[in-house]
Design an enzyme around this catalytic site. Structure first.
Site, mmCIF file in Angstrom:
data_model
loop_
_atom_site.group_PDB
_atom_site.id
_atom_site.type_symbol
_atom_site.label_atom_id
_atom_site.label_comp_id
_atom_site.label_asym_id
_atom_site.label_seq_id
_atom_site.Cartn_x
_atom_site.Cartn_y
_atom_site.Cartn_z
ATOM 1 N N GLY A 3 0.854 -1.229 0.164
ATOM 2 C CA GLY A 3 0.088 -0.032 0.118
ATOM 3 C C GLY A 3 0.631 1.176 -0.046
ATOM 4 O O GLY A 3 0.665 2.398 -0.743
ATOM 5 N N ALA A 4 1.822 1.465 1.095
ATOM 6 C CA ALA A 4 2.597 2.559 0.903
ATOM 7 C C ALA A 4 3.786 2.310 1.932
ATOM 8 O O ALA A 4 3.724 1.318 2.766
ATOM 9 C CB ALA A 4 1.824 3.726 1.630
ATOM 10 N N MET A 5 4.483 3.405 2.174
ATOM 11 C CA MET A 5 6.038 3.164 2.943
ATOM 12 C C MET A 5 6.232 4.499 3.641
ATOM 13 O O MET A 5 6.351 5.380 2.903
ATOM 14 C CB MET A 5 7.047 2.570 2.080
ATOM 15 C CG MET A 5 8.218 2.312 2.888
ATOM 16 S SD MET A 5 8.042 0.905 4.011
ATOM 17 C CE MET A 5 9.359 1.672 5.122
ATOM 18 N N GLU A 6 6.507 4.143 4.765
ATOM 19 C CA GLU A 6 6.692 5.406 5.632
ATOM 20 C C GLU A 6 8.238 5.921 5.753
ATOM 21 O O GLU A 6 8.614 6.517 6.799
ATOM 22 C CB GLU A 6 6.377 5.075 7.073
ATOM 23 C CG GLU A 6 7.148 4.053 7.941
ATOM 24 C CD GLU A 6 6.802 2.460 7.726
ATOM 25 O OE1 GLU A 6 6.071 1.991 7.039
ATOM 26 O OE2 GLU A 6 7.064 1.892 8.718
ATOM 27 N N ASN A 7 9.106 5.897 4.635
ATOM 28 C CA ASN A 7 10.376 6.329 4.638
ATOM 29 C C ASN A 7 10.212 7.702 5.345
ATOM 30 O O ASN A 7 9.657 8.655 5.107
ATOM 31 C CB ASN A 7 10.987 6.426 3.214
ATOM 32 C CG ASN A 7 10.554 5.255 2.512
ATOM 33 O OD1 ASN A 7 10.821 4.151 2.814
ATOM 34 N ND2 ASN A 7 9.804 5.481 1.411
ATOM 35 N N HIS A 13 -1.950 6.488 7.998
ATOM 36 C CA HIS A 13 -1.098 5.456 8.896
ATOM 37 C C HIS A 13 0.298 5.861 8.591
ATOM 38 O O HIS A 13 1.045 5.825 9.325
ATOM 39 C CB HIS A 13 -1.454 4.357 8.115
ATOM 40 C CG HIS A 13 -0.796 2.878 8.306
ATOM 41 N ND1 HIS A 13 -1.118 2.082 9.213
ATOM 42 C CD2 HIS A 13 0.392 2.436 7.911
ATOM 43 C CE1 HIS A 13 -0.374 1.221 9.584
ATOM 44 N NE2 HIS A 13 0.694 1.426 8.445
ATOM 45 N N GLU A 14 0.504 6.307 7.175
ATOM 46 C CA GLU A 14 2.210 6.441 7.058
ATOM 47 C C GLU A 14 2.548 7.414 7.877
ATOM 48 O O GLU A 14 3.820 7.497 8.237
ATOM 49 C CB GLU A 14 2.187 6.494 5.468
ATOM 50 C CG GLU A 14 2.081 5.461 4.551
ATOM 51 C CD GLU A 14 2.294 3.843 5.123
ATOM 52 O OE1 GLU A 14 3.167 3.818 5.842
ATOM 53 O OE2 GLU A 14 1.676 3.061 4.802
ATOM 54 N N HIS A 47 3.269 7.016 11.400
ATOM 55 C CA HIS A 47 4.515 5.927 11.579
ATOM 56 C C HIS A 47 5.770 7.010 11.686
ATOM 57 O O HIS A 47 6.555 6.487 12.312
ATOM 58 C CB HIS A 47 4.943 5.332 10.312
ATOM 59 C CG HIS A 47 4.491 3.812 10.199
ATOM 60 N ND1 HIS A 47 4.541 2.889 11.386
ATOM 61 C CD2 HIS A 47 3.846 3.487 9.386
ATOM 62 C CE1 HIS A 47 3.982 1.715 11.014
ATOM 63 N NE2 HIS A 47 3.488 1.935 9.564
HETATM 64 N N1 TRP Z 1 5.734 -0.547 6.557
HETATM 65 C C1 TRP Z 1 4.736 -0.349 5.476
HETATM 66 C C2 TRP Z 1 3.522 -0.067 6.119
HETATM 67 O O1 TRP Z 1 2.967 -0.717 6.916
HETATM 68 C C3 TRP Z 1 4.334 -1.608 4.758
HETATM 69 C C4 TRP Z 1 5.372 -2.282 3.924
HETATM 70 C C5 TRP Z 1 6.385 -3.187 4.622
HETATM 71 C C6 TRP Z 1 5.752 -2.111 2.598
HETATM 72 N N2 TRP Z 1 7.175 -3.711 3.470
HETATM 73 C C7 TRP Z 1 6.789 -3.298 2.546
HETATM 74 C C8 TRP Z 1 5.201 -1.641 1.466
HETATM 75 C C9 TRP Z 1 7.264 -3.291 1.051
HETATM 76 C C10 TRP Z 1 5.692 -1.709 0.448
HETATM 77 C C11 TRP Z 1 6.774 -2.715 -0.003
HETATM 78 O O2 TRP Z 1 2.943 1.008 5.940
HETATM 79 ZN ZN ZN Z 2 2.430 0.424 8.647
#
Ligand code: TRP
Ligand code: ZN
Length: 882
Positions: free
Chosen positions: A267-271, A303-304, A307
């Protein structure tokens, strides 16, 4: 990859955690960007950890073409340990700068982990262990460092160059190239590192924090989608305000970036300060996004963003602790949506999703605690158990400690652990210490496997005049549950009187009458609770608000379920009672029994419709039936056809018997003013489309015209998609026209084409298998795009039991063949799809054998990825079928 023979891969064990032998304080990265070949030079400042036995510096890496290794500027020989992808550097002084130069190949990276290409853009995904595909590094979350990143590349191809933190320098280079330098002052684990380079347009805004700092907000997309970013921006600003208000948490840098991409595994990533999103959780406008999409965007943006504190400022010590950040952050985004929209409806949706998606995990071959004990491939543990059940466990702290007590625990958690990589135990102790209470027993929620059962019973004690409630708990018989002991289970209860009015709940011996909903805490395997002031016929309402993630067993009569469905003050309890009632009718039909309760159900639905003006969104929830997948859950052997027939018969019956009311609702809910995405308007559209769906299923005269007109006159995607689905799934006159029109209208929009694929993939007919085969050759379909795989193949395997389980095995073969291909280029996405065979043993012998054959074929495949291997091996071992 580790060497493969017939040996199963050795799992990593939670108990074997060891602190790192080397810390990294600072990282400097230099990227010379090019889609075919990118040069990465890293300078990492390492420091020996005096607290562990001396070990040579060992770095992780994957698919790296290593060019040089230096210690403090001196070139050294290096050894790549084959087998486990480690680079061992001997004789490193206690503090040193280690320089490594590697070449990587974004264009060839089909797994979408590490640095890869999406369209014209280059971007990274590092969680969980993707950073090692960029350079050699101690790629584990307890190694936290500050980063300074220099990006250089062709200005035409990559006008935008982004990384974490603040841009501290940029400028021109020779040959049409340019560069940017980014500095992130917050120490972070490598999994939060990110870069993005490409031709992107940006929507800019600002947010002023509670302490008065101005933060620049920038959301990037391909230039053609720039008009679809407003909802994401609005959601972001509301998230930032909410986190300040509810948790006192403020954003900590001067800029926050969101980038949308069409090629993304999840879905998405919290970098840190550079969130990267699957475009489906960013882009929205009236014509292309449904109300559900709007809500999904709002919650994933939240959500992101959340984080940043729960995940980034305080991160996980090791990947077994994943639920520390994910369970907590899901809990937070659920609370955000509850505060923004309807709390009762949100609760129903979350629990309903948990039951549909997480309960089967608990029951299947990969069952694991929210804090797993072992894994082969960590990517396989980004599960509904870790996320959604984890969020329920976090919610139980709030239930036990109260909202203020929970906040005190959060405050102490940040006070103690800001800037550190910690564990679930650290979180639990902060909650306990802040509230001066003992939560040692609560730890068992982190170790138990499977969905516990809560068995309830009531009786009236004539001698004392007390109503007695007995609660018993049982854990599943998974071997990891042995010797675990009883869980601490919060159970909210209430009672209704004979006129369905709520009663005060007073415990025996109390002098004052109690509240209408009472929290009981079960800490033993069995306990009795005695209430005074209740008559023998008081109707119990148990586990209100789903106060614990358990399966409740209580022997309600159908009439009592109908009463609870109509009158319980707790919306969730109403929903569960209604579910209970429809499951009873469906169960009778599936098992070929006479039904007793269909009339009662029709009556209950009629009452909901008549009262639906008050809360159309709640009404829509109450008027939902369990899916065929859910009906299959607790059955063995699963009779696919009987389940389908029973559900179809019930929808037909409801549609027919309630026809007049449904027609009336459909008319009355027609939009009156201009379109808006707001909750109340969305709720009306939702209920209106439920009504239309039932009318169509019931074979109401004129339903085809109604649906066709609804399609043609739709001025938004919610209505257009609902009409298209209803026409297609009920094979109504006008369906073919809508199918062609939809395709032609939205041919250029990949996200909308995903919907077009899904509607066809989920048409409940054996011939859908052939449609899916054909659609795989459609010009808009690509097997190397995760959204496409999910919308066509995933939707088919998970949302179309009739076709997936087609008697000749064609559905299984299709999915098996796709898995075979996915394994070669995107094992992460493949492994998720592979779980659709998990319950093979629960089907009739013929189907079981055919599903098993697909699993076995994969297991025998040469070079099978660890991702798919872990899933397939567990499934094959599990003969019970869950
Ligand atoms: N940490 C992300 C979240 O929950 C999800 C996530 C973990 C992710 N591994 C990933 C997203 C790999 C994309 C690809 O918000
Ligand atoms: Zn998450």
């Amino acid at each position: 990859m580790s060497a493969r023979g017939d040996q199963p891969r050795t799992p990593v064990l939670r108990q074997e955690y060891r602190p790192p032998a080397w810390w990294v304080d600072h990282v400097e990265l230099d990227f010379d960007l090019d889609a075919a070949e990118t040069r990465v030079i890293s300078r990492i400042s390492v420091r020996r950890n005096p607290e562990v036995d001396s070990e040579p510096l060992t770095l992780s890496g994957a698919n790296l073409d290593t060019r040089r290794v230096e210690i403090d500027g001196e070139s050294v020989p290096f050894e790549e340990r084959s087998g486990d992808e480690a680079l061992v550097v001997e004789n490193v002084p206690d503090r040193a700068v280690v320089t490594v130069e590697v070449l990587i190949h974004p264009d060839r990276n089909t797994a979408l982990e590490g640095l890869y290409r999406s369209g014209a853009m280059l971007l990274t995904q590092c969680e969980a262990e993707g950073f090692r595909k960029i350079t050699w590094f101690p790629d584990r979350p307890d190694v936290m460092a500050t980063y300074r990143v220099r990006l250089a590349g062709d200005r035409q191809r990559f006008p935008v160059l982004l990384s974490n933190g603040n841009c501290v320098e940029d400028g021109e280079l020779e040959d049409g190239r340019h560069f940017a330098v980014w500095d992130d002052p917050f120490p972070k684990p490598s999994y939060l590192f990110a870069i993005v380079a490409g031709e992107l347009d940006v929507l800019e805004d600002t947010f002023t924090t509670q302490s008065g700092r101005e933060v620049k907000l920038k959301i990037y997309s391909e230039p053609e989608n720039i008009t679809q970013l407003d909802h994401a921006m609005d959601s972001l600003k509301r998230s930032m305000a909410w986190d300040e208000e509810r948790f006192g948490l403020e954003y900590d840098l001067d800029v926050f970036h969101v980038v949308a991409t069409h090629d993304f595994n999840m879905g998405a990533m919290e970098n840190k300060s550079l969130n990267i999103f699957n475009a489906r959780y960013v882009l929205a406008d009236r014509e292309t996004a449904t109300d559900a999409d709007y809500e999904g965007i709002e919650s994933v943006i939240a959500h992101e963003y959340f984080h940043n504190w729960t995940g980034n400022r305080v991160t996980c010590r090791d990947w077994f602790q994943l639920t520390l950040k994910e369970g907590l952050t899901v809990y937070r985004d659920q609370e955000f949506t509850s505060d923004q929209r309807s709390r009762g409806v949100k609760r129903i949706q979350d629990v309903s999703a948990l039951m549909a998606r997480q309960f089967p995990e608990d029951d299947g071959p990969m069952a694991h605690p929210i804090r797993p004990e072992r894994y082969v491939e960590i990517n396989n543990f980004y599960t509904a158990t870790v996320y959604e059940k984890g969020a329920q466990v976090v919610r139980m702290y709030e239930t036990l400690l109260g909202r203020d007590g929970f906040r005190r625990g959060m405050d102490l958690y940040f006070e103690r652990f800001d800037g550190q990589a910690v564990t679930c135990d650290d979180f639990r102790r902060a909650m306990a210490d802040a509230n001066d209470t003992d939560l040692e027993q609560f730890e068992r929620w982190y170790r138990q496997v499977g969905t516990p059962t809560l068995e309830a019973d009531t009786r009236f004690d004539d001698d004392s005049g007390e109503l007695v409630l007995t609660l018993k708990q049982h854990l599943s018989d998974h071997r990891d549950n042995r010797n675990l002991g009883a869980l601490m289970i919060p159970v909210k209860v209430g009672f209704l009187d004979a006129d369905n009015r709520p009663l005060p709940v007073t415990l025996a011996g109390e002098s004052e009458s109690g509240p209408n909903t009472r929290l009981l805490v079960l800490t033993d395997s069995e306990a009795e609770f005695r209430f005074s002031g209740l008559s023998a016929d008081a109707l119990p309402s148990l586990l209100r608000d789903f106060s614990a993630p358990v399966k409740l067993e209580f022997d309600w009569s159908s009439r009592d379920l109908a009463r609870l469905a109509g009158f319980d003050p707790d919306p969730f309890s109403r929903w569960r009672a209604m579910r209970g009632l429809s499951e009873r009718v469906l169960g009778d039909w599936i098992e070929g029994r006479e039904d007793h309760d269909a009339d009662l159900l029709v009556e209950a639905w009629a009452a909901v419709l008549d009262d639906s003006d008050r809360d159309p969104a709640l009404a829509a929830e109450l008027l939902s039936l369990p899916s065929e997948g859910e009906l299959a859950q607790d059955r063995s052997p699963v009779d696919v056809d009987a389940i389908h027939a029973a559900r179809k018969k019930l929808v037909q019956l409801l549609g027919r018997q309630l026809e007049m009311r449904l027609l009336e609702r459909f008319e009355a809910l027609a939009p009156s003013g201009d379109w808006s995405a707001d909750g109340p308007d969305a709720a009306r559209r939702r209920l209106r489309n439920v009504a239309l769906g039932l009318l169509a299923a019931g074979g109401s005269d004129g339903a085809d015209q109604l649906a066709s007109k609804h399609y043609e006159q739709a001025d938004n995607m919610t209505d257009r998609l609902a009409a298209f689905r209803i026409l297609t799934h009920n094979e109504l006159e006008g369906g073919d026209r809508a199918l062609a029109d939809f395709e032609q209208r939205f041919a250029d929009n990949p996200l909308v084409m995903d919907k077009w694929f899904t509607v066809q993939a989920t048409r409940a007919d054996a011939s859908a298998v052939d449609d899916v085969h054909r659609l795989m050759d459609h010009s808009a379909f690509r097997l190397n795009n995760p959204n496409k795989v999910r919308s066509l193949i995933g939707a088919f395997a998970m949302g179309n039991p009739v076709a997936f389980h087609r008697a000749d095995g064609a559905g299984y073969r299709l999915v098996g063949e796709v898995l075979n291909q996915l394994d070669d280029f995107n094992p992460q996405v493949g492994a998720r799809l592979a779980t659709t065979f998990n319950r093979w043993g629960a089907y009739d012998d013929k189907r079981a054998a055919m599903m098993k054959e697909q699993l076995q074929k994969l297991a025998d495949k040469k070079g099978l990825s660890p991702h798919i291997e872990e899933i397939v091996t567990a499934a094959l071992k599990d003969r019970s079928g869950g």
